[in-house]
Design a protein around this motif. Structure first.
Motif, short mmCIF file in Angstrom:
data_model
loop_
_atom_site.label_atom_id
_atom_site.label_comp_id
_atom_site.label_asym_id
_atom_site.label_seq_id
_atom_site.Cartn_x
_atom_site.Cartn_y
_atom_site.Cartn_z
N SER A 148 -4.46 4.85 3.19
CA SER A 148 -3.88 6.19 3.04
C SER A 148 -4.98 7.11 2.51
O SER A 148 -5.17 8.23 2.98
CB SER A 148 -2.72 6.15 2.04
OG SER A 148 -1.81 5.15 2.37
N ILE A 171 -10.50 2.38 4.54
CA ILE A 171 -9.78 3.60 4.95
C ILE A 171 -8.31 3.28 5.11
O ILE A 171 -7.85 2.81 6.16
CB ILE A 171 -10.35 4.19 6.26
CG1 ILE A 171 -11.88 4.14 6.27
CG2 ILE A 171 -9.84 5.62 6.44
CD1 ILE A 171 -12.51 4.63 7.56
N LEU A 226 1.56 1.26 4.21
CA LEU A 226 1.99 0.01 4.84
C LEU A 226 1.96 -1.14 3.84
O LEU A 226 1.08 -1.21 2.99
CB LEU A 226 1.05 -0.34 6.00
CG LEU A 226 1.06 0.60 7.21
CD1 LEU A 226 -0.02 0.20 8.21
CD2 LEU A 226 2.43 0.58 7.91
N GLY A 257 0.81 -1.22 0.00
CA GLY A 257 0.00 0.00 0.00
C GLY A 257 0.84 1.26 0.00
O GLY A 257 2.07 1.23 0.06
N GLY A 258 0.14 2.39 -0.02
CA GLY A 258 0.79 3.69 -0.05
C GLY A 258 1.55 3.98 1.24
O GLY A 258 2.53 4.73 1.24
N GLY A 288 -9.53 -1.19 6.82
CA GLY A 288 -8.32 -0.41 6.52
C GLY A 288 -7.59 -0.08 7.81
O GLY A 288 -8.18 -0.03 8.89
N LYS A 335 1.41 -5.10 3.71
CA LYS A 335 0.83 -6.17 4.52
C LYS A 335 1.19 -7.50 3.88
O LYS A 335 1.07 -7.66 2.66
CB LYS A 335 -0.70 -6.04 4.57
CG LYS A 335 -1.23 -4.94 5.47
CD LYS A 335 -1.07 -3.53 4.98
CE LYS A 335 -1.84 -3.18 3.75
NZ LYS A 335 -1.70 -1.76 3.34
N GLY A 380 -6.58 8.02 5.95
CA GLY A 380 -5.65 7.76 7.04
C GLY A 380 -4.31 8.48 6.84
O GLY A 380 -3.69 8.93 7.81
N GLY A 381 -3.90 8.60 5.59
CA GLY A 381 -2.64 9.31 5.30
C GLY A 381 -2.77 10.78 5.65
O GLY A 381 -1.82 11.41 6.14
N PHE A 397 -6.39 2.58 9.04
CA PHE A 397 -6.70 3.80 9.80
C PHE A 397 -7.44 3.42 11.09
O PHE A 397 -7.35 4.11 12.10
CB PHE A 397 -7.57 4.72 8.94
CG PHE A 397 -8.13 5.90 9.69
CD1 PHE A 397 -7.30 6.89 10.20
CD2 PHE A 397 -9.50 6.04 9.89
CE1 PHE A 397 -7.82 8.00 10.88
CE2 PHE A 397 -10.04 7.12 10.57
CZ PHE A 397 -9.19 8.10 11.07
P1 ADP Z 1 -2.40 1.61 2.46
O1 ADP Z 1 -2.67 0.32 1.73
O2 ADP Z 1 -2.77 2.82 1.67
O3 ADP Z 1 -1.04 1.67 3.06
P2 ADP Z 1 -3.63 0.84 5.01
O4 ADP Z 1 -4.96 0.17 5.05
O5 ADP Z 1 -2.45 0.01 5.32
O6 ADP Z 1 -3.49 1.60 3.64
O7 ADP Z 1 -3.71 2.06 6.01
C1 ADP Z 1 -2.73 3.06 6.09
C2 ADP Z 1 -3.13 4.01 7.19
O8 ADP Z 1 -3.21 3.29 8.42
C3 ADP Z 1 -2.14 5.12 7.45
O9 ADP Z 1 -2.38 6.22 6.60
C4 ADP Z 1 -2.42 5.45 8.90
O10 ADP Z 1 -3.51 6.32 9.02
C5 ADP Z 1 -2.84 4.11 9.50
N1 ADP Z 1 -1.81 3.38 10.24
C6 ADP Z 1 -2.09 2.41 11.14
N2 ADP Z 1 -0.97 1.90 11.66
C7 ADP Z 1 0.06 2.55 11.10
C8 ADP Z 1 1.48 2.47 11.23
N3 ADP Z 1 2.05 1.63 12.09
N4 ADP Z 1 2.24 3.29 10.46
C9 ADP Z 1 1.68 4.15 9.60
N5 ADP Z 1 0.34 4.29 9.44
C10 ADP Z 1 -0.47 3.50 10.17
#
Ligand code: ADP
Length: 472
Positions: free
Chosen positions: A268, A266, A84, A81-82, A397, A86, A291-292, A399
């Motif tokens: 980034s 939810i 994290l 993801g943008g 998500g 997984k 969340g970003g 967030f």
């Molecule tokens: P993406 O696939 O866009 O990375 P995620 O579902 O993994 O999306 O969610 C990313 C969001 O989760 C971040 O923008 C932040 O709000 C929240 N978040 C939760 N835990 C963390 C972490 N350990 N580090 C950074 N962001 C986190």
């Protein structure tokens, strides 16, 4: 892209503290029934650990001990993801002695490394409280492990994968998210791994439907703990008052008959989907305020550095010192349109005053940021649900990770503004569904033709164990 080529950023690190262990909760199942639930992705189905609904389907199955259909181990799914990355890892637990004896050294090392640690270097974490045991995938019984690290550490991850000999075991990994495109060349160059790319929304839905079949507590909602229903609370409080969201407690929700539902993912940013069947969904909306945005604004406004810091600051703050409320404008309620005085009329609306600015704390600013982002997402979700005439709204998500304030706010706001007709639902494995979808789809066809140790070990797994044959 320049890779950060330092060995060990994700290297072995001490286990988590005992306090974390006390929170650990693993899902256990005594039964392994032969329920199959068709995946949102073409041609892949799976059998689940437990049957919640008792339904059966006759879809094509990957859940067979015919190892000609099995990709080589290790089995992973990735969602890059943008913010994290997984990683979901399937650890086989049904290996025969012969299989273990013939297992490639690299495969054994990878399994030990991933399952014996819960932290990898400074930034990688295994969410051991989310691990799911006794899962059947493609005729193999094992444990699902959930691992995350910042996407900005991809260089270190690739170093680690290379040093652990991943390229010798696999030819491809199934990945989703924008990073599956962005890092494709790096995977090939650093680890000689091809990324089999899967659409992130297909993977997300497949992952949600699958994980929900594994546990009765996966899906949950928040409701008022005292004898209140939404209507009682509506008369007593408003979406920002303390009596509202904070009085909500968590309850399991039976999601075995899921359709139709809205998904609000939810990450980034935010995507909103209307799902009417396993392969029948549309992306109906989204917003870049996700969340970003919460994390970025919190870092700017408070100087915090991590998501965990941002959420704990928010937990201690008061957004009404930052926001302009209806009562700040009207002196009370705006009764004609049913708008209570403590409703936010303007997010951050007090911050044009230098006097007010001098009186707010970091905590207040973090709380106002959280409330602003969450309420905006809640409004979009509610309008989408009304437009689609769908009552169940599933929020997921990362967030929502360690973020009960946001979940309770969403639950309360959906209840309050819909007069109890819309239901906000949440999922235990918040941000991991895309990676799970990839794991289900993972099918390293090229590896099947390789003649290395790991292939031999898979061949030996063709002998069904009493347990696995009984579960088919
Ligand atoms: P993406 O696939 O866009 O990375 P995620 O579902 O993994 O999306 O969610 C990313 C969001 O989760 C971040 O923008 C932040 O709000 C929240 N978040 C939760 N835990 C963390 C972490 N350990 N580090 C950074 N962001 C986190």
């Amino acid at each position: 892209m320049r890779l950060h080529l330092c060995e060990g950023c994700l290297a072995v690190a001490p286990k988590r503290s005992p306090s974390f262990k006390t929170r650990r909760r693993t899902f256990k199942s005594r039964h392994c029934l032969n329920e199959k639930r068709y995946s949102a992705m073409d041609g892949s189905s799976y059998s689940t650990r437990t049957s919640k609904s008792g339904r059966q389907s006759s879809s094509e199955s990957l859940n067979s001990n015919d190892t000609n259909c099995q990709p080589a181990m290790p089995w992973f799914g990735m969602d890059i993801g943008g913010t994290l990355t997984k990683l979901v890892y399937f650890e086989p637990k049904d290996s025969s002695k012969r299989e273990l004896a013939r297992e490639a050294e690299a495969l054994r090392n990878i399994r030990r490394y991933l399952t014996k640690n819960s932290a990898y270097g400074k930034t990688g974490h295994r969410d051991s409280h989310l691990q799911i045991e006794n899962v059947m995938i493609r005729g193999r019984r094992g444990t699902l492990h959930f691992i995350r690290f910042p996407t900005s550490e991809m260089g270190a991850f690739l170093c680690l994968a290379r040093s652990r000999g991943m390229g010798a075991l696999l030819t491809s990994v199934c990945a989703t998210g924008g990073g599956a495109f962005k890092f494709e060349i790096d995977f090939k160059r650093e680890v000689n791994l091809r990324l089999t790319k899967l659409d992130e929304l297909d993977a997300l839905i497949a992952g949600i439907l699958y994980i929900d079949t594994l546990s009765n507590t996966e899906c949950y909602y928040y409701a008022p703990s005292r004898n209140g229903d939404a209507e009682t609370l509506q008369n007593e409080s408003s979406p920002v008052s303390e009596e509202g969201p904070s009085s909500y407690t968590r309850h399991p929700f039976n999601f075995s008959d899921p359709y139709p539902f809205i998904i609000v993912n939810i990450g980034s940013g935010v995507s909103v989907l209307a799902v009417r069947g396993p392969k029948d969904y549309r992306r109906i909306s989204g917003t870049s305020l996700g969340g970003g945005t919460f994390l970025g604004l919190c870092c700017l406004l408070t100087g915090c550095r991590t998501f965990e810091e941002a959420t704990s600051l928010a937990a201690a703050g008061d957004n009404t010192k930052v926001d302009k409320l209806v009562r700040d404008i009207y002196g009370g309620d705006y009764a004609r349109f049913g708008l209570p005085g403590d409703l936010v009329a303007s997010s951050f609306g007090q911050m044009n005053s230098s006097d007010r600015r001098s009186r707010v704390s970091k905590e207040d600013l973090a709380r106002a940021t959280l409330v602003t982002i969450t309420n905006n997402i809640g409004s979009i979700a509610r309008l989408c649900a009304l437009n689609e005439k769908i009552e169940r709204v599933v929020f997921c998500g990362n967030f929502l990770r360690v973020n009960p304030i946001a979940m309770k706010l969403l639950a309360f706001a959906m209840d309050y503004w819909s007069k109890g007709t819309l239901k906000a639902l949440f999922l235990e494995h918040e941000g991991y569904f895309g990676a799970v979808g990839c794991l289900l789809k993972f099918d390293d066809q090229e590896s099947l033709n390789h003649t290395n140790d790991s292939d031999e070990s898979n061949a030996s797994a063709a002998e069904p164990t009493p347990e696995s044959s009984g579960s088919r």
